[in-house]
Design an enzyme around this catalytic site. Structure first.
Site, PDB file in Angstrom:
ATOM      1  CE  LYS A 188      62.552  58.912  36.464  1.00 37.03           C
ATOM      2  NZ  LYS A 188      62.297  59.375  35.077  1.00 37.03           N
TER       3      LYS A 188
ATOM      4  CB  THR B 249      66.247  59.601  35.166  1.00 40.64           C
ATOM      5  OG1 THR B 249      65.201  59.674  34.206  1.00 40.64           O
ATOM      6  CG2 THR B 249      67.362  60.561  34.810  1.00 40.64           C
ATOM      7  CG  ASP B 250      62.144  54.314  33.668  1.00 42.81           C
ATOM      8  OD1 ASP B 250      61.119  54.891  34.118  1.00 42.81           O
ATOM      9  OD2 ASP B 250      62.183  53.098  33.406  1.00 42.81           O
TER      10      ASP B 250
ATOM     11  CG  PHE C 109      37.267  50.555  42.860  1.00 47.15           C
ATOM     12  CD1 PHE C 109      36.058  51.108  43.280  1.00 47.15           C
ATOM     13  CD2 PHE C 109      37.689  50.822  41.566  1.00 47.15           C
ATOM     14  CE1 PHE C 109      35.302  51.910  42.425  1.00 47.15           C
ATOM     15  CE2 PHE C 109      36.945  51.623  40.719  1.00 47.15           C
ATOM     16  CZ  PHE C 109      35.746  52.165  41.143  1.00 47.15           C
TER      17      PHE C 109
ATOM     18  NE  ARG D 139      40.448  51.228  46.498  1.00 46.77           N
ATOM     19  CZ  ARG D 139      39.744  52.087  45.793  1.00 46.77           C
ATOM     20  NH1 ARG D 139      40.106  52.412  44.564  1.00 46.77           N
ATOM     21  NH2 ARG D 139      38.645  52.622  46.301  1.00 46.77           N
TER      22      ARG D 139
ATOM     23  CD  GLN E 224      32.752  56.772  44.128  1.00 44.73           C
ATOM     24  OE1 GLN E 224      33.601  56.052  44.668  1.00 44.73           O
ATOM     25  NE2 GLN E 224      32.762  56.999  42.819  1.00 44.73           N
TER      26      GLN E 224
ATOM     27  CG  ASN F  57      41.049  57.356  45.044  1.00 44.00           C
ATOM     28  OD1 ASN F  57      41.913  57.027  45.856  1.00 44.00           O
ATOM     29  ND2 ASN F  57      40.328  56.474  44.368  1.00 44.00           N
TER      30      ASN F  57
ATOM     31  CG  HIS G 290      44.699  57.362  42.235  1.00 48.85           C
ATOM     32  ND1 HIS G 290      43.534  56.654  42.446  1.00 48.85           N
ATOM     33  CD2 HIS G 290      44.344  58.440  41.497  1.00 48.85           C
ATOM     34  CE1 HIS G 290      42.525  57.270  41.848  1.00 48.85           C
ATOM     35  NE2 HIS G 290      42.991  58.369  41.269  1.00 48.85           N
TER      36      HIS G 290
HETATM   37  O1  LIG Z   1      36.828  54.412  45.148  1.00 44.99           O
HETATM   38  C1  LIG Z   1      36.927  54.614  43.926  1.00 44.99           C
HETATM   39  N1  LIG Z   1      35.875  55.175  43.261  1.00 44.99           N
HETATM   40  C2  LIG Z   1      35.921  55.411  41.907  1.00 44.99           C
HETATM   41  O2  LIG Z   1      34.938  55.919  41.327  1.00 44.99           O
HETATM   42  C3  LIG Z   1      37.111  55.064  41.241  1.00 44.99           C
HETATM   43  N2  LIG Z   1      37.491  55.170  39.944  1.00 44.99           N
HETATM   44  C4  LIG Z   1      38.747  54.680  39.859  1.00 44.99           C
HETATM   45  O3  LIG Z   1      39.434  54.637  38.802  1.00 44.99           O
HETATM   46  N3  LIG Z   1      39.175  54.263  41.070  1.00 44.99           N
HETATM   47  C5  LIG Z   1      38.173  54.493  41.954  1.00 44.99           C
HETATM   48  N4  LIG Z   1      38.065  54.279  43.290  1.00 44.99           N
END
Ligand SMILES: O=c1[nH]c(=O)c2[nH]c(=O)[nH]c2[nH]1
Length: 284
Positions: free
Chosen positions: A12, A57-58, A152, A169, A212, A238, A240
């Site tokens: 992997k 590999t997973d 969120f 998060r 936002q 974002n 993630h």
């Molecule tokens: O801060 C966020 N705004 C979003 O609009 C959004 N959408 C999402 O899936 N995660 C997040 N996080």
């Protein structure tokens, strides 16, 4: 003339693991890109499709995440040795394991706030047109991360929504910001340093319910602290950080081990401006 299988290996590549160590308020951060390549008695899968000797590999990826939780990540050399020894010791078909690790550097901005080292760019865009002279300063690829103080929830749920709500998060972004000045007689260096500091301080100090909201506080703070600036445009991807489910391995994961996903990513864009200074697209 016969045909034979030559050298081969598999594994992997580029498992992006972020490990947060939560020591009360003060967090530590490790950010690695781990690539595993195994070789040994692997002729059968290539020649006849017999997978009896193949560790998926997973599974290798899961091992990286599980080891990050169980043993933590201190030095990448130690983490690599632990992984490589594990694959060779536990898999009879694996005679050689190569683990290549890239560690991304972060420096501390606060107890649970960090900035990625390097990469940041300063920009300047000057336009002279029939309407006047315009200066827009900016920065790109300023990567910031808060390992807590981000929630969120409360968003729309339609039949396609699967995202779980979260009260804690990781919030990370690569800031792209551009800001327009009221005039062309500005101490550019001091202004740049001031706007940058305002953007960073707002990111670090905002308890965030959405990226936002963080965007708005960043733009607002720059305008509050820098009178020479009239309009700020921000683009915040974002970045993630997805919590890894370690429960199949009997491990809990109280916000400690994350996948740093590179795509797709949310992209939050917005303008914050003084109400008496209309936007001027021609300047940007
Ligand atoms: O801060 C966020 N705004 C979003 O609009 C959004 N959408 C999402 O899936 N995660 C997040 N996080």
């Amino acid at each position: 003339m016969g045909i034979v299988l030559g050298p081969n290996r598999y594994g992997k590549a580029e498992t992006r693991v972020v490990r947060v160590v939560r020591d009360g308020e003060r967090h530590e951060l490790r950010d690695l890109n781990v690539s595993v390549a195994l070789s040994g008695d692997l002729d059968a899968t290539h020649v006849s499709g017999d997978n009896a000797g193949v560790l998926p590999t997973d599974t290798q990826k899961n091992t990286v995440y599980a080891f990050a939780k169980e043993h933590g990540i201190d030095q990448p050399e130690d983490f690599g040795l632990r992984l490589a020894r594990h694959f060779v010791a536990t898999q009879p078909t694996v005679h050689s394991a190569r683990v290549h690790i890239e560690q991304y550097g972060w420096h501390r901005l606060g107890p649970h706030s960090f900035q990625r080292d390097g990469a940041e760019t300063r920009t300047a865009t000057v336009t002279v047109d029939g309407a006047g002279e315009w200066v827009v300063a900016g920065l790109a690829d300023l990567v910031l991360l808060n390992s807590t103080d981000s929630e969120f929830w409360g968003y729309v749920k339609d039949p396609y929504t699967t995202l779980p709500e979260t009260k804690d998060r990781v919030l990370a972004t690569a800031v792209s910001a551009r800001w327009r000045f009221a005039s062309t007689t500005v101490d550019w260096a001091a202004s740049y340093a001031g706007v940058r500091a305002a953007l960073v301080a707002a990111f670090v100090e905002t308890y965030s319910y959405s990226l936002q909201q963080t965007l708005y506080t960043m733009g607002r703070r720059a305008l509050e602290e820098r009178p020479e600036v009239v309009e700020v445009r921000l683009a915040l991807p974002n970045k993630h950080h997805l919590l890894v489910d370690l429960s199949p391995f009997g491990l809990d994961n109280p916000n400690e081990v994350f996948v740093a996903a590179d795509r797709p990513y949310g992209l939050i864009e917005g303008t914050v401006r003084r109400s008496d200074a209309p936007s001027y697209d021609g300047a940007f």
